[in-house]
Design a protein around this motif. Structure first.
Motif: not given
Lengths: 367, 302
Positions: B108, B192, B195-196, B202, B224-226
């Motif tokens: 991540q 992830e 993600s950062s 991205q 991923s959380h997205n």
């Protein structure tokens, strides 16, 4: 690494910071002088460490004269006449009849230059029947200056060697303990605590008592090194272990693991280097402890034995107030110990300051 | 979750069967019972060769843990990991090297996944030393590094002698991807991975990953959380909630017809930036199973 390309590792950046610290550089210079003196002791010293002459017991520092009968002359020293005053105290008087010019590369006792080839020339001194004492003489008429140089060999290296051994032990044991964790960690840390539990000086004495007393001076020297590092590793190991506990969770360690690197490699290449910024100044600050430890042992006669010189056993001569009063120069080893300790501390502090941004930066990256 | 036969008999590359991971909670006070967090609770997943599977869920739902278990970076408490037809969940650590060559991970945080003391050259070479036979000479290594850096779109001339702190986040992540590709893996677990980074970067990275997949025939396991991030790249999406897979379906299907309440919330939050109204209110029966809804769409019952 790639110095020419202008990309600096963090250590190179830290080194640049360090160079800007004048005080620390002064410390580095003084230490280099002291270590240089110790390395070249046989060449720089006018006399050997065991060259004694009882006629000159506690002879004061010889004064060097630059004028002969009011005229500028090549520096020379006069001979000394020994007499006793009404309290039977030794009094050394200048004997103007004897005139010895100071000479460079004067012939003296034979030694092996840098341990390689035999040589008789000493850096400076006076021709044979004359005798001079730059920093006075000790009880047996040995030259303090020469003995300080020779003593530096023991006192200065013992700190370094002790620190290096303790440092390696501490890093390896702390690294293994922190990286693997669990039962091994528990065992190793209890072991550390066993060493830390006993007050340092008593442990020093106890370990020294375990060493056979028929050892020769070299064996005594190494046994002292080992004893000192035995005491020192535990503290570092504990701290390194704590750092490794957090370092092993870093993603680059996981990345190395997922590449399939072996544990040893991960510990050596990805974990321990990150404890270096701390350990380097911890070690710098710990070196004086080893020097003082050796001095303490030698002072009470358990360390380096006469006629071999170390700053500690030279000081054992200065344990009586009367001697200090009449021959204050026998305290000069104490001054050198003090100077060395201060230098190491100043350098250690400066290292902490310039390695600190690195520590902080690493902290930030924890994310 | 059975394999969806979209490509007609694709072979399964990675199969996670009933994976469990419970973390003990340190307890204080008088309560002597050991409690556990069910980080991963009986999860099964299949990833077919060449497929992109995305695992989405909120922070703390166990998706990263699952990714690490798949690589055996952390041990599972139950279940088995089958890679390319072989159960690797019980083989001793020293034999794992062979399997890890085929499975790599991109982490991540590009700021902590590259060792700050290593130059790019060292980072890449370290991976190469594991396959000494493949890159025996300096020249072979240099060629391989150049190829990889070109593949991930890093073209600065002196890049190999730079340190990670001289790069931006996106560039670092590209280096991390290059490192993961050194060993020619078949499966890339992207935890992830974007993600950062900011949205523009991205997008660039997602396009890059799509290119790399073509070029090196990779299989992606995208964590991923997205949902928005994974929408473009994944063919299948599994939604994880509190250690369980609550819904799994082809990507379009999830977006078009989310069935589980948690998926709906996740979609609402990701696409319309709506706050999740009753976050923890979703109840799941302990023994609930995934139920086939047709067209490869599975939903947790209850």
């Amino acid at each position: 690494m790639n110095k020419q390309s202008g990309h600096l590792s963090e250590f190179q950046i830290a080194f640049r910071h360090f160079r800007r610290n004048r005080l620390a550089w002064t410390g580095v210079m003084i230490l280099s002088l002291l270590y240089g003196g110790a390395v070249l002791a046989d060449f720089l010293s006018p006399y050997s460490f065991k060259d004694e002459n009882r006629n000159y017991s506690y002879a004061p520092p010889t004064s060097i004269h630059f004028f002969d009968n009011g005229r500028l002359a090549w520096p020379y020293v006069n001979g000394m006449k020994l007499s006793f005053d009404e309290y039977n105290k030794r009094v050394y008087q200048r004997d103007p009849a004897k005139h010895y010019p100071l000479q460079f590369l004067v012939k003296g006792e034979e030694y092996r230059f840098l341990g390689l080839f035999p040589c008789r020339r000493h850096f400076f001194g006076v021709e044979a029947p004359g005798r001079w004492y730059l920093l006075g003489a000790d009880a047996r008429g040995r030259d303090m200056f020469s003995r300080l140089l020779y003593g530096g060999r023991v006192s200065l290296t013992i700190g370094l060697m002790g620190a290096v051994i303790a440092f390696s032990l501490g890093l390896i044991i702390g690294g293994i303990s922190g990286y693997y964790g669990g039962r091994l960690d528990n065992f190793l840390m209890r072991l550390c605590e066993m060493f830390m539990m006993v007050p340092g000086f008593y442990l020093l004495l106890a370990l020294r008592a375990a060493v056979p007393d028929n050892f020769n001076s070299v064996q005594v020297y190494f046994s002292i090194v080992i004893i000192l590092s035995f005491i020192g590793w535990a503290g570092l190991a504990r701290i390194v272990r704590g750092m490794c506990l957090s370092l092993r969770e870093r993603e680059y360690v996981l990345a190395a693991k997922s590449l399939g690197l072996s544990d040893i490699r991960i510990i050596l290449r990805h974990i321990l280097p990150h404890t270096l910024s701390y350990s380097i100044f911890a070690v710098m600050l710990s070196i004086p402890g080893y020097i003082l430890g050796e001095s303490a042992l030698s002072l009470i006669g358990l360390g380096i034995q006469d006629p071999y010189a170390s700053w500690g056993n030279m000081l054992s001569d200065a344990m009586s107030i009367v001697r200090i009063k009449f021959a204050p120069w026998i305290l000069s080893p104490a001054f050198l110990i003090f100077l060395t300790v201060v230098c190491f501390n100043v350098i250690g502090d400066a290292l902490r300051d310039c390695l600190d941004p690195m520590l902080k930066a690493e902290g930030h990256r924890d994310g | 979750m059975p394999v969806e036969g979209g490509d007609g008999g694709v072979d399964v590359l990675l199969e996670l069967k009933n994976i469990k991971k419970f973390f003990p909670i340190k307890h204080g006070g008088t309560d002597k019972r050991q409690r556990f967090v069910r980080a991963v609770d009986d999860v099964s997943l299949d990833i077919a060769s060449g497929e992109n599977l995305s695992l989405v869920g909120e922070s703390g739902c166990g998706k990263t843990t699952l990714g690490r278990i798949a690589l055996r970076l952390i041990p599972a408490d139950g279940g088995s990991i089958v890679f390319n037809g072989e159960d690797i969940s019980r083989i001793p650590n020293r034999y794992l090297k062979e399997y890890r060559k085929n499975m790599q991970m991109v982490f991540q945080d590009p700021y902590s996944s590259l060792d700050p003391r290593f130059t790019v050259r060292h980072i890449l070479r370290e991976a190469m030393t594991l396959t000494m036979n493949a890159y025996p000479t300096e020249d072979a290594q240099r060629d391989r590094m150049a190829e990889l850096l070109e593949a991930v779109g890093l073209r600065q001339p002196d890049i190999l002698s730079r340190y990670p702190h001289e790069f931006s986040g996106g560039e670092r992540q590209r280096i991390a991807i290059a490192r993961a590709l050194v060993l020619n893996p078949r499966l890339l677990i992207l935890d992830e991975a974007v993600s950062s980074l900011d949205v523009i970067i991205q997008q660039q990275l997602i396009n890059l990953l799509a290119d790399l997949q073509q070029r090196y025939h990779l299989t992606y396991f995208f964590i991923s959380h997205n949902l928005r991030v994974v929408k473009k790249i994944s063919r299948k999406i599994a939604v994880m909630y509190q250690g369980k897979i609550v819904e799994a379906a082809p990507a379009e299907e999830i977006f078009r017809n989310p069935l589980h309440p948690y998926t709906k919330e996740l979609l609402a939050a990701a696409i319309d930036y709506k706050a999740i109204p009753h976050g923890r209110g979703i109840q799941m029966a302990p023994k609930a199973r995934l139920v086939d809804q047709g067209q490869g769409h599975f939903v947790l019952e209850g």
